[in-house]
Scaffold this active site. Structure first.
Site, PDB file in Angstrom:
ATOM      1  N   VAL A  12      -3.614 -11.766  -1.684  1.00 22.05           N
ATOM      2  CA  VAL A  12      -3.902 -10.329  -1.608  1.00 22.05           C
ATOM      3  C   VAL A  12      -3.547  -9.777  -0.236  1.00 22.05           C
ATOM      4  O   VAL A  12      -3.304 -10.522   0.720  1.00 22.05           O
ATOM      5  CB  VAL A  12      -5.381 -10.023  -1.959  1.00 22.05           C
ATOM      6  CG1 VAL A  12      -5.723 -10.492  -3.362  1.00 22.05           C
ATOM      7  CG2 VAL A  12      -6.318 -10.620  -0.933  1.00 22.05           C
ATOM      8  N   ASP A  38       6.847  -6.053   0.892  1.00 15.46           N
ATOM      9  CA  ASP A  38       6.761  -4.767   1.595  1.00 15.46           C
ATOM     10  C   ASP A  38       8.140  -4.244   1.989  1.00 15.46           C
ATOM     11  O   ASP A  38       8.382  -3.040   1.956  1.00 15.46           O
ATOM     12  CB  ASP A  38       5.866  -4.871   2.824  1.00 15.46           C
ATOM     13  CG  ASP A  38       4.398  -5.030   2.478  1.00 15.46           C
ATOM     14  OD1 ASP A  38       4.023  -4.827   1.299  1.00 15.46           O
ATOM     15  OD2 ASP A  38       3.617  -5.377   3.386  1.00 15.46           O
TER      16      ASP A  38
END
Length: 176
Positions: A12, A38
């Site tokens: 996470v 990302d």
């Protein structure tokens, strides 16, 4: 050509995947490229009212992640080693799991070490606040969703209980 090795980190937000990637890159005896979720999802064009040229933001996100999966394969096919910094969640709609399963099927004969990166919720919350660039509560929401897959990893590392160096060394011992 020999396929490049893939170290797949799944955890996470704020679990320490990016920091662990940097630690692994320091101690691994050969170069590893970082392919991070990302990087792929942050380059999506900004959506106006949730849409960009008629495509909704969620669809754009899935397209970016699919492109990341193809990039992982391309690097390995070129003989390049990669560390994948990723969050795969167990979500109700199943889209994320289906996309991940498709990637896993594509890479089934590739050299992969799968790593579950965990951390206590209290520490995740502390890291979110201290980083200053996170949506507060995102890690807790992700913990409630759960990681996908739940089990079947080659190694599990706890960045709250172990130092980054210890986590990286455990991963290196597990590499196939």
């Amino acid at each position: 050509m020999k396929k490049g090795h893939i170290i797949w980190l799944n955890g996470v937000s704020s679990a320490g995947k990016s920091s662990l990637t940097q630690e692994l890159q320091k101690i691994l005896p050969v170069p590893y490229f970082c392919i991070g979720q990302d990087t792929f999802t942050d380059i999506i064009a900004p959506c106006v009212s949730g849409y960009f040229n008629g495509i909704d933001g969620d669809s754009l996100w899935y397209m970016a992640v699919d492109a990341m999966y193809h990039t992982i394969k391309a690097y390995s096919d070129m003989g390049l080693n990669v560390i994948v910094d990723h969050v795969v969640l167990n979500q109700d709609d199943g889209k994320e799991q289906n996309l991940f399963n498709s990637c896993r099927d594509t890479l089934k004969n590739y050299p992969i070490t799968s790593v579950k990166v965990i951390c206590s919720l209290e520490e995740l919350k502390r890291r979110e606040v201290n980083r200053g660039d996170r949506d507060i509560g995102n890690a807790e929401w992700q913990v409630k969703q759960g990681l996908y897959p739940l089990d079947g990893y080659d190694v599990v590392v706890d960045t709250n209980e172990m130092s980054l160096q210890e986590c990286a060394e455990n991963i290196c011992k597990t590499i196939k």
